[in-house]
Design an enzyme around this catalytic site. Structure first.
Site, PDB file in Angstrom:
ATOM      1  N   ARG A   1      -3.872   6.369   1.309  1.00 30.58           N
ATOM      2  CA  ARG A   1      -4.477   7.568   1.895  1.00 30.58           C
ATOM      3  C   ARG A   1      -3.552   8.334   2.839  1.00 30.58           C
ATOM      4  NH1 ARG A   1      -9.748   5.164   4.445  1.00 30.58           N
ATOM      5  NH2 ARG A   1      -8.533   3.231   4.330  1.00 30.58           N
TER       6      ARG A   1
ATOM      7  N   TYR B   1     -14.734 -13.102  -0.731  1.00 28.64           N
ATOM      8  CA  TYR B   1     -15.472 -11.902  -1.120  1.00 28.64           C
ATOM      9  C   TYR B   1     -16.692 -12.266  -1.965  1.00 28.64           C
ATOM     10  CZ  TYR B   1     -12.251  -8.209   0.410  1.00 28.64           C
ATOM     11  OH  TYR B   1     -11.514  -7.328   1.162  1.00 28.64           O
TER      12      TYR B   1
ATOM     13  N   ARG C   1      -7.584  11.333  -5.209  1.00 27.91           N
ATOM     14  CA  ARG C   1      -8.848  10.719  -4.778  1.00 27.91           C
ATOM     15  C   ARG C   1      -9.936  11.746  -4.508  1.00 27.91           C
ATOM     16  NH1 ARG C   1     -11.723   8.029  -4.065  1.00 27.91           N
ATOM     17  NH2 ARG C   1     -11.791   6.624  -2.290  1.00 27.91           N
TER      18      ARG C   1
ATOM     19  N   ARG D   1       0.829  -1.200   0.000  1.00 29.72           N
ATOM     20  CA  ARG D   1       0.000   0.000   0.000  1.00 29.72           C
ATOM     21  C   ARG D   1       0.868   1.255   0.000  1.00 29.72           C
ATOM     22  NH1 ARG D   1      -3.703  -0.757   4.477  1.00 29.72           N
ATOM     23  NH2 ARG D   1      -4.393  -2.655   3.442  1.00 29.72           N
TER      24      ARG D   1
ATOM     25  N   ASP E   1      -6.626  -3.073  -7.516  1.00 33.19           N
ATOM     26  CA  ASP E   1      -7.314  -3.708  -6.395  1.00 33.19           C
ATOM     27  C   ASP E   1      -7.504  -5.178  -6.716  1.00 33.19           C
ATOM     28  OD1 ASP E   1      -8.974  -2.957  -3.776  1.00 33.19           O
ATOM     29  OD2 ASP E   1     -10.073  -4.514  -4.869  1.00 33.19           O
TER      30      ASP E   1
END
Length: 360
Positions: free
Chosen positions: A46, A168, A55, A42, A91
């Site tokens: 963020r 998922y 973003r 990552r 992703d």
């Protein structure tokens, strides 16, 4: 079918040869390197103002699907941090869309699958992936990133592993205990195997296309596999992982990463991969001893350590480097991804310190 052979790569043979001696790729091959290489899961996230600025203009899925933006955040993160490898911004769930799943990244909720699998009959709507074309925005991003990065800096492509993707697809999103997915696995073992094989085959096509587009290494994220017992892993997951690794381009290193996998490490090694990722719950020396010298290891600083003062970050890095013992084949990383709110200067300090302490 679209050509996805290594010869189709956008990277020139000369630039690929330049990267062969990059510390990251040497460590993947368990060869001595000029420095212990470090990259971080990552890297683009963020915690970084440059990423947040992008973003603020586009949604997460749009960012993944616009190659020029995926390139921008990938390259910016690698350049700002000074790491030894860039990792594609994407992703793990993107592959589910062309297989027939209705995917949404809902604000404040994370990923949501609106048409999850709940019974064997639902497998009829899971389409096989015949080529990478439905995901060509990812391969375009790989080509653009490879052309933008410094020629000597390796690029890592990635995908989710079949078990995590299946969770998922069955749970419909995140889960604490995976009761729906595990119940499906135990109640419908044939349908479960069919689903995992279909995911493995699709993932192989997807990852091989990333190599053809210019990725120098691949990482498989099995983020949720640590929820399984060793016997469940061997019986219900390892066959699909072996199938997947057997189908992947073996000219590039493959990194096999999971979390909470202390009791699964040898089974993961036997499933495939030249590098095994260790999360922060596993002492690096203990994990490497269990795995043996035939694989490289990647890890494994606790991501929360990056909130500590810089002297403490250095102390924790020293501990991990001591556990590695200077052996060829160690890639420094976190035990999982960089957390939101992590001070960027702390991340830079870690990268610089690992380079400083291990320069040979």
């Amino acid at each position: 079918m679209t050509d996805s052979s290594p010869a189709a790569s956008s990277a020139s043979p000369s630039s690929a040869a330049m990267r062969r001696d990059a510390p990251f790729l040497r460590a993947c091959r368990r060869e001595p390197a000029s420095v212990t290489p470090i990259w971080l899961m990552r890297q683009a996230g963020r915690y970084m103002p440059e990423y947040r600025a992008v973003r603020n203009k586009v949604g997460f899925l749009e960012l993944c699907k616009r190659p020029e933006l995926a390139c921008q955040v990938t390259v910016e993160a690698a350049e700002i941090l000074g790491v030894d490898a860039a990792i594609l911004f994407a992703d793990i769930l993107l592959i589910l869309e062309p297989l027939g799943f209705d995917l949404e990244f809902a604000k404040g909720e994370g990923p949501v699958i609106h048409n999850p699998i709940r019974c064997p009959e639902d497998l009829q709507r899971v389409r096989p992936l015949s080529d990478h074309q439905p995901l060509d925005y990812v391969t375009k991003a790989v080509k653009l990133i490879r052309d933008t990065l410094p020629p000597r800096l390796p690029l890592i492509g990635f995908a989710g592993a079949p078990f995590t993707l299946a969770c998922y697809a069955i749970e419909g999103g995140g889960s604490r205990n995976f009761e729906t997915a595990k119940s499906f696995m135990r109640t419908h073992p044939e349908a479960w195997r069919t689903l995992l094989d279909r995911l493995a085959d699709a993932t192989a096509i997807y990852l091989n296309a990333q190599v053809a587009a210019g990725a120098d290494a691949l990482q498989l994220f099995d983020s949720w596999v640590g929820s399984l017992s060793p016997s469940d892993y061997v019986e219900s997951v390892q066959p699909a992982m072996r199938r997947l690794f057997a189908s992947l381009d073996a000219t590039v290193p493959r990194i096999h990463f999971g979390t909470d996998t202390a009791m699964l490490l040898t089974h993961q090694r036997d499933a495939g991969g030249e590098v095994i990722g260790l999360d922060h719950r596993v002492p690096l020396d203990w994990g490497w001893e269990r795995l043996g010298d035939q694989v490289a290891v990647q890890g494994n600083l606790d991501p929360t350590c990056l909130f500590a003062p810089i002297p403490e970050i250095r102390r924790q890095a020293d501990r991990i480097l001591a556990e590695a013992g200077g052996r060829p084949g160690h890639i420094f990383n976190l035990g999982h991804g960089i957390l939101p709110g992590t001070p960027v200067d702390h991340v830079k300090a870690l990268v610089d310190y690992v380079h400083e302490r291990t320069s040979r």
